[in-house]
Design an enzyme around this catalytic site. Structure first.
Site, PDB file in Angstrom:
ATOM      1  N   ASP A   1       0.830  -1.125   0.074  1.00  0.00           N
ATOM      2  CA  ASP A   1      -0.082   0.018  -0.073  1.00  0.00           C
ATOM      3  C   ASP A   1       0.819   1.126   0.014  1.00  0.00           C
ATOM      4  O   ASP A   1       1.616   1.592   0.926  1.00  0.00           O
ATOM      5  CB  ASP A   1      -0.866  -0.102   1.098  1.00  0.00           C
ATOM      6  CG  ASP A   1      -1.397   1.015   1.504  1.00  0.00           C
ATOM      7  OD1 ASP A   1      -1.410   2.352   0.868  1.00  0.00           O
ATOM      8  OD2 ASP A   1      -2.594   1.355   2.451  1.00  0.00           O
TER       9      ASP A   1
ATOM     10  N   LYS B   1      -3.703  11.807  -3.038  1.00  0.00           N
ATOM     11  CA  LYS B   1      -2.785  12.195  -2.262  1.00  0.00           C
ATOM     12  C   LYS B   1      -1.468  12.646  -2.914  1.00  0.00           C
ATOM     13  O   LYS B   1      -0.528  13.064  -2.238  1.00  0.00           O
ATOM     14  CB  LYS B   1      -2.497  10.951  -1.310  1.00  0.00           C
ATOM     15  CG  LYS B   1      -3.607  10.490  -0.503  1.00  0.00           C
ATOM     16  CD  LYS B   1      -3.307   9.562   0.625  1.00  0.00           C
ATOM     17  CE  LYS B   1      -4.723   8.913   0.968  1.00  0.00           C
ATOM     18  NZ  LYS B   1      -5.189   9.448   2.145  1.00  0.00           N
TER      19      LYS B   1
HETATM   20  N1  PMP Z   1      -3.871   3.455   2.668  1.00  0.00           N
HETATM   21  C1  PMP Z   1      -3.131   4.570   3.368  1.00  0.00           C
HETATM   22  C2  PMP Z   1      -1.740   4.249   3.973  1.00  0.00           C
HETATM   23  C3  PMP Z   1      -3.718   5.602   3.292  1.00  0.00           C
HETATM   24  O1  PMP Z   1      -3.036   6.695   4.041  1.00  0.00           O
HETATM   25  C4  PMP Z   1      -5.071   5.854   2.769  1.00  0.00           C
HETATM   26  C5  PMP Z   1      -5.551   7.300   2.945  1.00  0.00           C
HETATM   27  N2  PMP Z   1      -5.927   7.749   4.144  1.00  0.00           N
HETATM   28  C6  PMP Z   1      -5.690   4.729   2.344  1.00  0.00           C
HETATM   29  C7  PMP Z   1      -4.880   3.665   2.190  1.00  0.00           C
HETATM   30  C8  PMP Z   1      -6.784   4.840   1.376  1.00  0.00           C
HETATM   31  O2  PMP Z   1      -6.741   5.672   0.508  1.00  0.00           O
HETATM   32  P1  PMP Z   1      -7.958   6.198  -0.409  1.00  0.00           P
HETATM   33  O3  PMP Z   1      -9.309   6.574   0.388  1.00  0.00           O
HETATM   34  O4  PMP Z   1      -7.535   7.263  -1.320  1.00  0.00           O
HETATM   35  O5  PMP Z   1      -8.507   5.027  -1.292  1.00  0.00           O
END
Ligand code: PMP
Length: 409
Positions: A203, A229
């Site tokens: 991830d 992000k």
């Molecule tokens: N994994 C991590 C480490 C994250 O920080 C986040 C978002 N806070 C996610 C997954 C999920 O990302 P998204 O909501 O953009 O799908």
């Protein structure tokens, strides 16, 4: 300005949203780990797409459709280059990290995880890298296990070999913890998992924003991240998967574009990556993400990484200097995040008072409730840093934290 020519002050000029007041104060945006701001180049690219090239992709033979298709596929190539993937077919466009992980759980997972098997995650994971595996394990009668974390926020890797058992079908691990900023030595984890023939999903939601990532060097099997992000638009994200592996996986969703031919009796599925991209994709989102990647490469990922290290060290020290503050997470390597609690003050109250001072942070469990439990807290305040943050931002945070102290005595 640093030796590399990088200047956060200069970078800020590219992000129009930062140039505003909130509650009568200069906006200090320290919540990029939740969602980052967008440079004008990204906003312009999206706007250009809708002003000039908008049409559906892959199906039309008319000029606009061809232009839209080439913009969409051009963005895929930019992502390939950014991750240093071998083949553009290894890049699947999805809605974000969450969808990427669900896709792997429901395709690779359903095919390869059976009753009595195990899925291994870690205690550092965001809910997006827990719940899809929990759902899979429930569906398939498998067990979810986790690599523990120590009091510093480092994974306890002595336990890894024992946790990688003959029943482990996949290891899913974050590259950088969104709640503590711990950088996980994923290359080592991948090597140790591969020694036992176990594939690894990383991830990368909080990693790609801070330092260069090379999926071939890591040798990961899957890598996921979110556009929003990475200074790109919301609603677009990426799943990288090794081509040989993607080709063994059944489709995720059915619909248009993921097929070669359909009769009522049988559908022949399209090649990868299209097999995993049913329906009309977020073309403008992909174009915006491509523009974000161009922008970041223009600034230089190495320069961004150096800025992150320098500013994080400054921020940790400054925040720790506020009376009653305890910084959580002292992992060997950290990136992008200062997570802390303050004696006798609830993180939500801190967040509210900071907002009055124009300082945007996040308070809560950061979608990492199991990790919060490990640290014996329900929530923290998280200040997260990006390439446009400066020492002045950190100083404003610290001044505002002193105000919180005054309010609560
Ligand atoms: N994994 C991590 C480490 C994250 O920080 C986040 C978002 N806070 C996610 C997954 C999920 O990302 P998204 O909501 O953009 O799908």
């Amino acid at each position: 300005m640093s030796q590399t020519g990088f200047s956060a002050e200069k970078v800020r000029e590219d992000f129009p949203i930062l140039n505003q007041e909130v509650r009568g104060r200069r906006l200090v945006y320290l919540d990029s780990a939740a969602s980052a701001q967008k440079p004008k180049a990204v906003i312009d690219a999206i706007s250009h797409f809708y002003l000039h090239d908008n049409a559906n992709v892959h199906r039309g033979v008319h000029t606009l459709s061809e232009r839209a298709t080439s913009a969409f596929e051009g963005a895929r190539e930019k992502v390939r280059r950014f991750l240093h993937a071998k083949d553009v077919k290894e890049i699947v466009f999805v809605r974000g990290t969450t969808e990427a992980i669900n896709l792997v759980a429901q395709t690779f997972g359903r095919k390869n995880v059976g009753p009595g098997d195990e899925v291994l995650i870690t205690a550092l994971e965001h809910h997006a890298n827990i719940v899809p595996w929990q759902m899979l394990c429930e569906q398939q009668g498998a067990t979810l296990r986790q690599v523990p974390v120590d009091a510093h926020g480092d994974l306890v890797l002595d336990k890894l070999d024992a946790l990688l058992t003959p029943r482990t079908r996949i290891l899913a691990v974050t590259h950088v913890s969104n709640a503590l900023g711990s950088v996980v030595p994923v290359k080592e984890l991948i090597r140790r998992a591969h020694e036992k023939g176990i594939p690894v999903l990383v991830d990368g939601a909080q990693a790609v924003t801070h330092f260069p990532v090379d999926v071939q060097e890591l040798d990961c099997d899957f890598y996921a991240f979110s556009g929003h992000k990475l200074f790109g638009p919301m609603g677009i994200g990426v799943l990288y998967g090794k081509k040989a592996l993607l080709e063994t996986m059944p489709p995720y969703q059915g619909g248009g574009d993921m097929i070669l031919s359909v009769t009522l009796e049988k559908t022949i599925y399209n090649r990868v990556p299209y097999r995993f991209e049913a329906g009309t994709p977020d073309v403008a989102g992909a174009v915006g993400l491509g523009a974000a990647i161009d922008y970041l490469e223009g600034v230089g990922m190495q320069a961004i990484a150096a800025h992150d290290r320098e500013l994080l060290a400054y921020a940790e020290q400054a925040v720790e200097g506020v009376p009653g503050v305890r910084v959580l997470g002292k992992a060997r390597e950290r990136s992008g995040v200062v997570s802390f609690v303050m004696e006798e003050v609830h993180p939500h109250d801190i967040g509210t008072i900071l907002d009055r001072e124009g300082v945007a942070v996040r308070s809560g469990h950061h979608c990492a409730q199991p990790l919060m439990q490990c640290f014996g807290v329900a929530a923290t305040v998280r200040a997260s840093l990006a390439l446009y943050n400066t020492r002045e931002d950190v100083d404003a945070l610290v001044r505002a934290l002193h105000k919180v102290r005054e309010v609560f005595g």
